[in-house]
Design a protein around this motif. Structure first.
Motif, PDB file in Angstrom:
ATOM      1  N   SER B  49      -1.923 152.084 110.871  1.00 45.61           N
ATOM      2  CA  SER B  49      -1.952 152.665 109.628  1.00 45.61           C
ATOM      3  C   SER B  49      -2.472 153.930 109.343  1.00 45.61           C
ATOM      4  CB  SER B  49      -2.213 151.751 108.465  1.00 45.61           C
ATOM      5  OG  SER B  49      -1.182 150.411 108.579  1.00 45.61           O
ATOM      6  N   ASP B 172       6.110 151.975 108.760  1.00 42.80           N
ATOM      7  CA  ASP B 172       4.493 151.130 109.397  1.00 42.80           C
ATOM      8  C   ASP B 172       4.787 149.511 108.481  1.00 42.80           C
ATOM      9  OD1 ASP B 172       2.370 149.904 109.268  1.00 42.80           O
ATOM     10  OD2 ASP B 172       1.109 151.333 108.007  1.00 42.80           O
ATOM     11  N   GLU B 173       5.231 148.519 109.213  1.00 41.34           N
ATOM     12  CA  GLU B 173       5.500 147.329 109.205  1.00 41.34           C
ATOM     13  C   GLU B 173       6.471 147.718 107.722  1.00 41.34           C
ATOM     14  OE1 GLU B 173       2.539 144.706 109.129  1.00 41.34           O
ATOM     15  OE2 GLU B 173       1.390 146.347 110.264  1.00 41.34           O
TER      16      GLU B 173
HETATM   17 MG   LIG Z   1      -1.323 148.934 108.860  1.00 37.57          MG
END
Ligand SMILES: [Mg+2]
Ligand SMILES: Nc1ncnc2c1ncn2[C@@H]1O[C@H](COP(=O)(O)OP(=O)(O)OP(=O)(O)O)[C@@H](O)[C@H]1O
Ligand SMILES: Nc1ncnc2c1ncn2[C@@H]1O[C@H](COP(=O)(O)OP(=O)(O)OP(=O)(O)O)[C@@H](O)[C@H]1O
Ligand SMILES: [Mg+2]
Lengths: 348, 522, 333, 341
Positions: B49, B172-173
Motif C-alpha cells: 500500500s 489495492d485490495e
Molecule cells: Mg495495504
C-alpha cells in the motif's frame, strides 16, 4: 403626530425635574385611560434588572396607579438589539399607549421612535436612555456620578500626587464612558498629579474582584478606588490582599455598604436605584393624560457615605444584591427596602 | 500475454519511505507496461500500500524517482497524480459517505453547465455508464453512499476510478469484499481494459484471483522487492514461500472430527427481525465451526448482530447453554454467563479505536476483568496482553503505538485478540480474513481450529467460498434473510455454495466461468 | 510501569511547550511590569486559576468524549446561588451545614439532564447544553426574582475560597491539585478513563466492545456539572456572595484553556497536565493584559483607541501564535 | 439470469419508499425546521390581538433575517466539520464599519457597502488561512480571531453611534406588497450565493471534506482551497448580516455580548436547520428556518402573558424542546448500532 413641543414649566416639576434650563417640554393630546403600557427590557439575568422589573410590577399594581392602567406588560428580550427593536415595534403595532425602553443600544432606536410618534405612542427610556430627542429620557446623571466619585477620592486622598484605580464597566457602554468622563474631568480640574489605572470589571463583583486582585498583586498600591459596579467584590479584593486600605467610591449595592461598615472603610456609595422604573411609569401616565413633561428628566442620585445607617442606608437582613437608592420622595415613590424585597417575593 | 517493445509506461526506482522508525519501503523499484495487469504480492505490512500511495501522490517518498512515459514526475498530492492519469482505489475506501453515488463518481472533474456549475443530469448519466461498465447496474446513482453495503461501495469505488479514464489503474485490495459474482464481472472488465491498453496494478491476498488475472507478479517482503516473474511460471506454494520467507504447507488445517454428542451451546429458534431476518433456526455445539454463506447482504451481518444484542424488536427464542436469554446489548452478550464475542465487519469503525495504543485496544473488552474497584491492575493487564501478542504473533513496532499505524492484517489480529481476552464461548466472526495475507490467514485458521478444540462454538461469515469450505464443519447459506440451505460433508463444495447463494433449485446448472475457479484455491 | 514513566508520559511535546510559553509570557510581561515575577503575584494567579481549573476539569472530560458543555456559565451560577441560597430550601441550620454539597448537587443535576439529552436522546451536545444553559439561567432569574433569596456565602464557603489549610497554598489551589491528581489517576489507571478516551475515539467500537457508552457519557456530564457548580461555590465564597451571571466570564476561557493544553476538540486525545498548562496560560494572559495600561502608550503616540482594543487583539494574537508553535494538527493522510 | 443482481423482491421493497429515501438528510432537516417554524408562527399569529398585520410580519422578518444571515455564515464551516466562533464578531465589526462608511450619496454608499463586504470576506479568509495553513483547530482559531475582530470593532466605534445612508436603511427594512425586503435579501443570498456555491466544484468539495477529510484528500479534492472558500464566504455572509443590522439600527455598536449571542444562536439555528455538526450534511436554507425558529421563541414571549422572571425559563425550555425534537429519531431506531454513527 408625535408630541407637541411646548413651553415649560411642566406638571409636577419637583418629580419631573428637567435636566437643564434648556430642556424642552412635550405634550401629547390627552387621552382617556386606562392605558396599555409596555416595558421593553433587554437582558434580565442581572440583579439590578431583576429588582428593577419587580419594582415596576409592584408599582403598577399599587391601587391608585393600577386605576390608570389597563395592561402593563414586561418583556425581557435578551442582549440582542434587533429583538428589542422588534419587540418595541410589536407593541406599537398592537396599539399600546406607551412603551418604556431600557435600551440595549442607545443609538439604535431612531426608527422605533419615529414609528411610535407616527402612531401616537409615547416612548420613554430610562437607565440606558435612547439618544433621540423625540422621546422622553429619564436620566440618571451618570457623568455627575463619575464626578462625585472623583471629588470623593480627591478629598480622601489628601494632597499631593495620588494613584487611583478605576474599575470600569463593559467596554463600549455609554454609561461607563460618561462616568469615566466625569471622573477624569474633576481630577483634571483639581490640578493634582493623579495617575489613574483602568481595569475592566464589567460591573460584576467577580470580574471586579479578579482585576483588582491582579492589579494589587502586580504591585499596585492605590490611594483611592472608583468602582462603577460590583463594588463589594472590589472591596473584598482589597481587603483580602491586605496591602492598603484605600477609600472606595462604589455603587449602591447592599453588600458593599455592609462590607464598608464591617471593615470600617471609608466609602462613598452612589447611584440611582432600580426603582427608577416606577418613576418612568409615573411619567408615562402623566404624558398620556396630556400633561406637560420635560423631554429629559433628571433623576435624583442618592449618595451616602460610610458608615451607613442601618435600616435606612444599609439593610442587614436583605440580600447583598439589593440596590439601595430607591427613594423618590418628590414623586411620592418611596418603597422601603423591605417592601421591595418582599415585593420581589410576592409578585410572581 | 504479448511482450511489447514500448518502453515502460511506469517505472519507479530507489523508492524509500519511512514512517517514524518504521521502514515501510527500502530502495524499491517497480516497472510496468502498457496493457498489462501487474500483481503486487506480499504479507501484511510488506509495503504494497505504501508503494502505491507513493505512486498516487498520497505520501511523498523520502527518496526515489518515478517516471511515467519516460518523464520524471513528482506528485505533491493525489490530484496531481490523477491529472497525469494515475487513478487509485485505495485499501481504505476513499468514498465520501454523505454524498450520493453520482457525486462520488464525479467528485473531481464533474461535467459543468454553461454557468460553470455542476450539471447534475450529465453527472448522473456518467455515473450510470461508469457503474454499468463495472457491472454495477443495480446501484442507484442517487443513493447516499453510507446506505450501501461494503461490497456495493467497492463497486462504486471501482466505477469512480474508471470514470477518470486513467492510464494506470491501481487496485489495492479493491475486490476484497466483493462476492464471487461481482468478482467475475470485474475480471471481465479488467481483461477488457487491459486489452484496450490500460496498465493495471493489482493488489490482492486472494491467490486464485491473482492466478486468473495477472500477467506479471512482483513479490515484496519487509519493504523490499523479492522478485518479479511472469504469472504461471511459479507454483502457488513457491509464491507463498517467497512472500512469507519460509516453508509453507496447506492453508487450511485439518478439521477436527469430534462427534457431535454435546448439548448445543447456542440454540436459535424462529428468530426474526424487521423483514431482514426471517425465521432463523440454528444450533451450535461447543467445538463446532459453522459457516454463514450466501451473497453479501442477505442478513448474515444482521444475524450476528442479533445474537450480539444490538437489534431492537427481534422475535423468536435464543438459548445459551439451555437457558433462554433475552439479548439486548453487547454488554450483556459478552457477560460471563453468556460469553459471546463479535469480530465485526469493519475493523476501523467497529472494532478499533485507531488513535489509541495497541495495548489499550487489546485489553479494552476485557479490562473490567483485569481491574479492581474500577482501577486497572496494570501488571495483570500487561501479562495478558503479552500472552495475546505472542499467541496472535502481532507484529508491531511497539504495543504502545497507535493501532492505526499497524498494517491491516495486524489490525485485524488486534480485533480478534481483543475478544479472545474475554474468553468467549461463542465467537461470531464477520469476514475476519478480508484483506489479510495468506500467511496470516493460515494463522487465523489455525487459531479458529484451536479455539474450537478448546470448546468454543464459532459462527463464521465469509465472502470467500474457499474459506467456508476449508474451515467450516457446515455452512448455512442465507438468502433474503432466511437460511435456505445447510451444506455439510461432501455437499460442502463451491458449486453447491453458489447455487444455494442464488437460491437456485438444488441441481441447477452453474455458469461455466464460475466453475473455472474451482480447484484453484490453495 | 513505574511512577516516573507514568509522570513522564503526561508531558508530551505540546504540554512542555505550553509550560514554556507560560514562562516566556511572564518574562515578557516582566519587562513591562517587574512585579509579574513576584511570588505574591504568581500565587494570586494560581489562586484565581484554580477557579478556572476546577471547571475546566469537568469540561475536559466532556471534550475528551468528543462532546462539549456550553451550559457551564449558568451551571456555575447555579452552584453559587444554590449554595448561598441553601437556607431557603433546607432551612437555616441544614442550609448552612450542607450549603456546599447542595450547590454541587444542583450543578450535578444540570449535568445529569445534559447527559441524558446527549447520551440517551443523542441530541448534539453543543446545542443541547446551550439549551440547558438557557434553562439554568431561567431558573436562576426565577429564583432571584421570585424568592428574594439569601446570597451571602457561608463562613465555610468563605474559608474554602480564601483560606489556607496549608500555609502558602490557597485552599482553591489545594482543591484543584487534589481534583487534578484524581483525574490524572482516573484517566490513566481506571477503566472509566480508558472508556472516556475510547468513546471520544470511536464510540461505535466501544459499544460493540460491550460497554454501555451512554453511562460513560452521562458520568462525564454529571461530573462536568458538579465541577462547574464547585467553581460557582468557590467564586461565591471568594466574592462572599453569589450573583446573577457570575459564570459568564468562564465559558470561552475554559474551552480555550483546554484546547491550548493540547486536547483535541473532536475528542479522544488530550492530557490533563496540558489542561493545567492551558488554564495557567489563559489566567496569566488575561491578568497581565488587564493590568498593563496600553492606552497610555497610545495616548503618547497621539492615538485614542480604547484599552480594550489592545487587550482583545493581543489576546487573540497570542493564542494563535502559541498554537502555531505547538498546536498544529497532523496532516490528513 | 444476472448473477450479481440482488434478489428481485429485495429491490422492489427498496423502491417502494424511494421518494422518502430520495430526500437527502439535509432536505429532511429543512423540512423539519420549516414545520417547527410554521407551527410556532401560527401560534404566534393566532395569539396576536391585532392579527398578523404586514407590519408585524415585517418586524419578525427583519429580526429573523439577521440571525438567518449569521446562521448561514455558520453553516459553511460546520459543513466542513469545522466551526466558526467568530461569526458574531465579524457581524459586529461589519456593523461598526458600516455605521462609519455606508453613508453619503449613492456612490459613496455603494463603495461603503463593498468596503464592508470586503472586510467581512477578509475576516473569513484570515480564519481560513489560519485554519488551513496554520492547521489549527477551527474552534480555537476562530475563538482567538473573534477577540481580534471585536477589538477592531471597538476601535472603530468606541461607543454606540454613527449613521447610515437613510434611504438604503429604510429600503432594506421595509416591505413591498407585504413581502419584507429582508426576506428578499435572504432569497437573493440563497439564489446568488448559496445555490451557485452548492453546485460548484469547490462547494461540493466542502461537503466532501466534512463527510471524510481523508477520503476527500485521497480523491484528489483541493481541500485547502475549498476550506478557504468556505470560511471566506462565511465572513462575507456575516458582513451582509452586519449591514442589515446597521440598516435596522441606523447605528453601530461594539458589544461583546451581541457578538456572543449571535455566535451561539447561530449554532443553534444551524442544528435546528438540519445541518450536522459532524459535517458533510447540511443546507444554508435549513439554517434560515432554524434561525426563524429561534427568533419566534422570543416572539411568543410577547403574545403570551408570561411573568417576567419566568421568561428566560420559557425561552430555555422551548429551545430545549425544539432541539430535542430532532432526537426523536432514536425512538425509531431498530438496530442499536445505528445510534452510533
Ligand atoms: Mg495495504
Ligand atoms: N501512517 C503510517 N504510520 C506509521 N507506519 C505506517 C503507516 N502506514 C503504514 N505503516 C507501516 O508501514 C509498513 C507497510 O505498510 P503497508 O500498509 O504498505 O503494508 P501492506 O503491504 O499494504 O499491508 P496489507 O497487506 O496489510 O495492506 C507497515 O509496517 C505499516 O505498519
Ligand atoms: N503528503 C501529504 N500527506 C497527507 N496529507 C497531505 C499531504 N499533502 C497535503 N496533504 C493534505 O492536503 C491538503 C492540501 O491539499 P492540496 O494541496 O490538494 O490543496 P489545494 O487546495 O490544491 O492547495 P493550494 O490551493 O495551496 O494549492 C493539506 O492541507 C493536507 O491536509
Ligand atoms: Mg490488507
Amino acid at each position: 403626530a408625535g408630541p407637541n413641543t411646548v413651553a415649560g414649566p411642566g406638571a409636577d416639576p419637583s418629580c419631573f425635574t428637567p435636566v437643564s434650563d434648556n430642556t424642552t417640554y412635550f405634550q401629547w393630546p390627552g387621552r382617556e385611560g386606562p392605558y396599555k403600557i409596555a416595558l421593553v427590557n433587554g437582558f434580565i439575568a442581572n440583579d439590578w434588572r431583576v429588582q428593577m422589573i419587580a419594582v415596576a410590577k409592584a408599582y403598577a399594581a399599587q391601587p391608585d396607579v393600577a386605576a390608570d392602567i389597563e395592561e402593563f406588560k414586561v418583556v425581557s428580550v435578551g442582549e440582542d438589539i434587533a429583538a428589542q427593536i422588534a419587540a418595541a415595534n410589536n407593541f406599537i403595532d398592537q396599539g399600546f399607549d406607551a412603551i418604556i425602553i431600557n435600551a440595549n443600544n442607545t443609538a439604535a432606536f431612531g426608527s422605533v421612535v419615529r414609528k411610535a410618534n407616527e402612531a401616537n405612542v409615547v416612548v420613554l427610556s430610562f437607565d440606558n436612555v435612547i439618544d433621540d430627542p423625540n422621546q422622553i429620557a429619564i436620566n440618571v446623571d451618570q457623568k455627575g456620578l463619575g464626578k462625585s466619585a472623583g471629588e470623593f477620592l480627591l478629598e480622601q486622598s489628601g494632597d499631593g500626587p495620588a494613584k487611583f484605580l478605576h474599575v470600569r464597566g463593559p467596554a463600549g457602554q455609554p454609561v461607563d464612558i460618561a462616568r469615566n468622563e466625569g471622573f477624569l474631568e474633576v481630577i483634571k480640574e483639581s490640578g493634582r498629579d493623579v495617575e489613574v489605572v483602568d481595569v475592566v470589571g464589567n460591573w460584576a463583583p467577580g470580574d471586579g474582584q479578579k482585576v483588582t486582585a491582579d492589579a494589587i498583586a502586580a504591585g499596585g498600591v492605590f490611594d483611592g478606588i472608583y468602582v462603577q459596579g460590583g463594588s463589594q467584590g472590589v472591596a473584598t479584593a482589597m481587603l483580602d490582599a491586605g496591602v492598603f486600605k484605600a477609600p472606595i467610591s462604589g455603587e449602591t449595592e447592599n453588600a458593599f455598604r455592609q462590607l464598608c461598615n464591617k471593615a470600617g472603610l471609608s466609602c462613598q456609595s452612589g447611584g440611582t436605584g432600580p426603582a427608577q422604573s416606577s418613576v418612568t411609569i409615573k411619567t408615562a401616565i402623566a404624558a398620556l393624560k396630556g400633561e406637560v413633561v420635560p423631554s429629559e428628566i433628571a433623576l435624583p442620585t442618592s449618595i451616602s457615605y460610610a458608615p451607613f445607617k442601618e435600616g435606612v442606608e444599609m439593610f442587614p437582613k436583605l440580600p447583598g444584591s439589593f440596590f439601595a437608592g430607591n427613594n423618590f420622595e418628590a414623586c411620592n415613590i418611596g418603597f422601603t427596602a423591605e417592601e421591595i424585597a418582599s415585593q420581589t417575593g410576592e409578585n410572581n | 500475454m504479448s511482450e511489447r517493445k514500448s518502453p515502460y509506461l511506469l517505472s519507479m526506482s530507489g523508492i524509500t519511505k519511512s514512517y517514524g522508525g518504521v521502514r515501510a519501503l527500502e530502495d524499491v523499484s517497480f516497472e510496468t507496461h502498457r496493457g498489462s495487469i501487474h500483481a503486487l504480492l506480499g504479507e501484511n505490512g510488506a509495503g504494497k500500500s505504501t508503494l502505491i500511495k507513493v505512486l498516487s501522490g498520497v505520501v511523498q517518498p523520502d527518496s526515489g524517482k518515478i517516471e511515467i512515459e519516460g518523464n520524471i514526475v513528482n506528485f505533491a498530492n493525489p490530484q496531481e497524480a490523477n491529472d497525469l492519469g494515475v487513478s487509485c482505489i485505495f485499501q481504505e475506501l476513499s468514498l465520501l459517505p454523505d454524498l450520493t453515488v453520482a457525486d462520488n463518481i464525479g467528485i473531481t472533474r464533474p461535467p459543468r453547465n454553461k454557468f460553470g456549475l455542476i450539471d447534475y443530469r450529465a453527472q448522473r448519466q456518467i455515473a450510470e455508464e461508469a457503474l454499468a461498465r463495472v457491472g454495477g447496474e443495480n446501484i442507484d446513482p442517487m443513493e447516499t453512499v453510507s446506505n450501501l453495503s461494503l461490497s456495493r461501495r467497492q463497486m462504486v469505488e471501482i466505477a469512480k476510478a474508471l470514470a477518470r479514464n486513467p492510464k494506470i489503474l491501481i487496485m489495492d485490495e479493491a475486490t476484497s469484499a466483493l462476492t464471487a459474482a461481482d468478482v467475475e464481472k470485474v475480471y471481465a472488465m479488467l481483461h477488457r481494459l487491459r486489452d484496450e491498453g490500460m496498465s493495471i496494478i493489482y493488489i490482492s491476498h486472494r491467490m486464485p484471483e491473482i492466478a486468473e488475472l495477472a500477467d506479471t507478479c512482483t513479490v515484496y517482503r519487509n519493504g523490499r522487492k523479492v522478485e518479479t516473474f511472469k504469472n504461471g511460471t511459479k507454483s502457488d506454494s513457491a509464491v507463498v514461500e517467497m512472500m512469507i520467507g519460509r516453508e509453507y504447507s496447506s492453508v487450511y488445517p485439518a478439521k477436527s472430527t469430534r462427534p457431535d454428542v454435546s448439548e448445543p451451546i447456542l440454540k436459535v429458534e424462529n428468530f426474526s427481525w424487521n423483514d431482514e431476518l426471517n425465521d432463523i433456526n440454528l444450533e451450535m455445539r461447543p467445538g463446532e465451526i459453522v459457516g454463514l454463506g450466501g451473497l453479501d447482504g442477505q442478513g448474515q451481518k444482521q444475524l450476528q448482530l442479533g445474537l450480539f444484542g444490538t437489534l431492537i424488536g427481534s422475535t423468536g427464542g435464543v438459548e445459551v447453554n439451555g437457558a433462554p436469554v433475552k439479548l439486548n446489548s453487547p454488554k450483556m452478550a459478552k457477560s460471563d454467563d453468556i460469553g459471546i464475542a463479535l469480530v465485526p465487519e469493519d475493523r476501523k469503525y467497529e472494532g478499533l479505536m485507531l488513535s489509541m495504543t495497541v495495548r489499550e485496544n487489546l485489553s479494552f473488552a476485557a479490562v473490567e476483568k483485569m481491574s479492581r474497584l474500577g482501577v486497572v491492575d496494570t501488571a495483570a493487564e500487561e501479562m495478558a496482553i503479552d500472552e495475546m501478542v505472542e499467541l496472535l504473533k502481532i507484529k508491531a513496532d511497539g504495543i504502545d503505538g497507535p493501532v492505526g499505524a499497524l498494517s491491516g492484517g495486524n489490525q485485524q489480529k488486534v480485533v480478534i485478540g481483543k475478544w479472545l481476552m474475554t474468553k468467549p464461548r461463542i465467537i461470531l466472526l464477520n469476514d475476519p480474513t478480508r484483506g489479510i495475507d495468506v500467511g496470516t490467514k493460515q494463522e487465523i485458521y489455525h487459531l479458529l481450529q484451536k479455539l474450537a478444540a478448546e470448546g468454543c462454538a464459532i459462527l463464521l461469515y465469509s465472502t470467500d467460498y474457499d474459506e467456508l469450505i476449508g474451515c467450516c464443519d457446515r455452512v448455512l447459506v442465507m438468502y433474503d434473510g432466511r437460511i435456505v440451505r445447510t451444506l455439510a460433508g461432501d455437499d460442502l463444495n463451491e458449486t453447491n455454495l453458489v447455487s444455494a447463494a442464488l437460491n437456485l433449485p438444488e441441481q441447477a446448472v452453474i455458469q461455466p466461468e464460475l466453475k473455472k475457479k474451482q480447484g484453484m484455491s490453495l | 510501569m513505574s511512577v516516573s514513566v507514568v509522570i513522564a508520559r503526561q508531558f508530551d511535546r505540546a504540554t512542555v511547550i505550553a509550560f514554556a510559553c507560560v514562562i516566556v509570557l511572564l518574562l515578557i510581561g516582566a519587562m513591562v511590569e517587574p512585579a509579574f515575577l513576584s511570588p505574591k503575584y504568581l500565587i494570586q494567579q494560581l489562586h484565581t486559576a484554580s477557579f478556572l481549573g476546577v471547571v475546566a476539569s469537568g469540561v475536559m472530560l466532556v471534550i475528551l468524549l468528543g462532546h462539549i458543555d456550553l451550559s457551564i456559565p449558568w451551571t456555575i451560577c447555579v452552584g453559587g446561588m444554590m449554595a448561598t441560597g441553601a437556607t431557603g430550601f433546607l432551612g437555616p441550620e441544614w442550609g448552612i451545614t450542607l450549603a456546599v454539597p447542595f450547590g454541587v448537587l444542583c450543578g450535578a443535576l444540570i449535568g445529569l439532564v445534559n447527559g441524558l439529552g446527549v447520551a440517551y436522546l443523542r441530541a448534539p451536545a453543543m446545542i443541547f447544553t446551550l439549551g440547558m444553559n438557557a434553562v439554568a439561567q431561567g431558573l436562576m432569574v426565577y429564583h432571584t426574582g421570585g424568592f428574594a433569596p439569601q446570597d451571602r456565602a457561608t463562613e465555610f464557603m468563605r474559608e474554602l475560597a480564601v483560606g489556607h489549610l496549608i500555609p502558602g497554598i490557597p485552599n482553591p489551589l489545594l482543591i484543584w491539585i487534589i481534583l487534578g491528581a484524581a483525574i490524572i489517576f482516573m484517566l490513566n489507571r481506571s477503566v472509566l478513563g480508558r472508556r472516556i478516551y475510547a468513546v471520544g475515539n470511536q464510540e461505535r467500537s466501544v459499544f460493540l466492545s460491550g460497554v454501555d457508552t451512554r453511562k460513560v457519557i452521562l458520568a462525564c456530564f454529571v461530573f462536568s456539572g458538579a465541577c462547574a457548580a464547585m467553581t460557582g461555590v468557590l467564586l461565591a465564597g471568594w466574592a462572599n456572595r453569589s450573583y446573577q451571571a457570575m459564570g459568564d466570564p468562564y465559558l470561552l476561557p475554559t474551552i480555550a484553556a483546554i484546547v491550548l493544553g493540547g486536547t483535541n476538540v473532536l475528542g479522544g486525545r488530550g492530557k490533563y497536565v496540558g489542561t493545567i498548562a492551558g488554564v495557567i496560560l489563559i489566567t496569566i494572559l488575561q491578568s497581565m493584559l488587564s493590568v498593563v495600561q496600553p492606552q497610555r502608550y497610545f495616548a503618547q503616540l497621539g492615538v485614542d483607541i480604547p484599552a480594550d482594543t489592545f487587550r482583545q487583539v493581543v489576546f487573540g494574537v497570542v493564542i494563535i501564535g502559541m498554537l502555531l508553535i505547538y498546536g498544529r494538527q497532523q496532516l490528513v493522510r | 439470469m444476472n448473477v450479481g443482481a440482488e434478489p428481485a423482491d429485495l429491490v422492489s421493497r427498496q423502491k417502494h419508499f424511494a421518494w422518502v429515501r430520495r430526500l437527502s438528510a439535509a432536505q429532511r432537516g429543512i423540512l423539519i425546521a420549516m414545520l417547527i417554524f410554521t407551527a410556532m408562527f401560527i401560534v404566534y399569529g393566532w395569539k396576536q390581538a391585532a392579527g398578523l398585520t404586514p407590519n408585524m410580519i415585517n418586524t419578525a422578518a427583519n429580526k429573523g433575517a439577521l440571525l438567518a444571515l449569521v446562521a448561514m455564515a455558520q453553516t459553511l464551516p460546520v459543513i466542513t466539520r469545522g466551526l466558526d466562533l467568530s461569526v458574531g464578531a465579524t457581524f459586529v465589526l461589519s456593523n461598526c464599519l458600516a455605521s462609519t462608511i455606508v453613508v453619503g450619496g449613492p456612490v459613496a454608499t455603494t463603495f461603503g457597502i463593498f468596503g464592508v463586504l470586503l472586510v467581512g470576506l477578509a475576516c473569513g479568509a484570515i480564519n481560513g488561512v489560519i485554519i488551513v495553513y496554520g492547521r489549527l483547530q477551527p474552534l480555537i482559531a476562530t475563538l482567538a480571531t473573534s477577540a481580534v475582530y471585536f477589538g477592531v470593532a471597538l476601535a472603530i466605534r468606541p461607543q454606540p453611534g454613527g449613521s447610515v445612508n437613510f434611504e438604503l436603511a429604510d429600503f432594506m427594512t421595509r416591505s413591498s406588497f407585504a413581502i419584507p425586503h429582508s426576506v428578499l435579501l435572504l432569497l437573493a443570498v440563497v439564489v446568488f450565493i448559496w445555490i451557485p456555491y452548492r453546485r460548484s466544484v469547490l462547494g461540493r468539495a466542502t461537503f466532501a471534506i466534512g463527510s471524510s477529510e481523508q477520503a476527500a484528500y485521497m480523491s484528489g479534492i483541493p481541500i485547502n482551497r475549498a476550506k478557504l472558500l468556505a470560511y471566506a464566504l462565511s465572513g462575507l455572509l456575516s458582513a451582509i448580516g452586519g449591514i442589515l443590522l446597521t440598516a435596522l439600527t441606523y447605528s453601530g455598536a461594539a458589544k461583546m455580548s451581541i457578538a456572543n449571542e449571535y455566535t451561539l444562536n447561530s449554532i443553534g439555528a444551524v442544528v435546528i436547520g438540519g445541518t450536522s455538526l459532524f459535517g458533510g450534511v447540511g443546507s444554508a436554507v435549513g439554517s434560515i428556518f432554524g434561525a426563524f425558529v429561534m427568533r419566534t421563541v422570543g416572539d411568543l414571549l410577547i403574545v403570551f402573558d408570561i411573568n417576567p422572571v419566568l421568561q428566560p425559563l420559557f425561552v430555555g425550555v422551548v429551545l430545549l424542546v425544539a432541539v430535542s425534537l430532532g432526537s426523536l429519531r432514536v425512538l425509531r431506531i431498530k438496530n442499536r448500532l445505528d445510534i452510533y454513527r
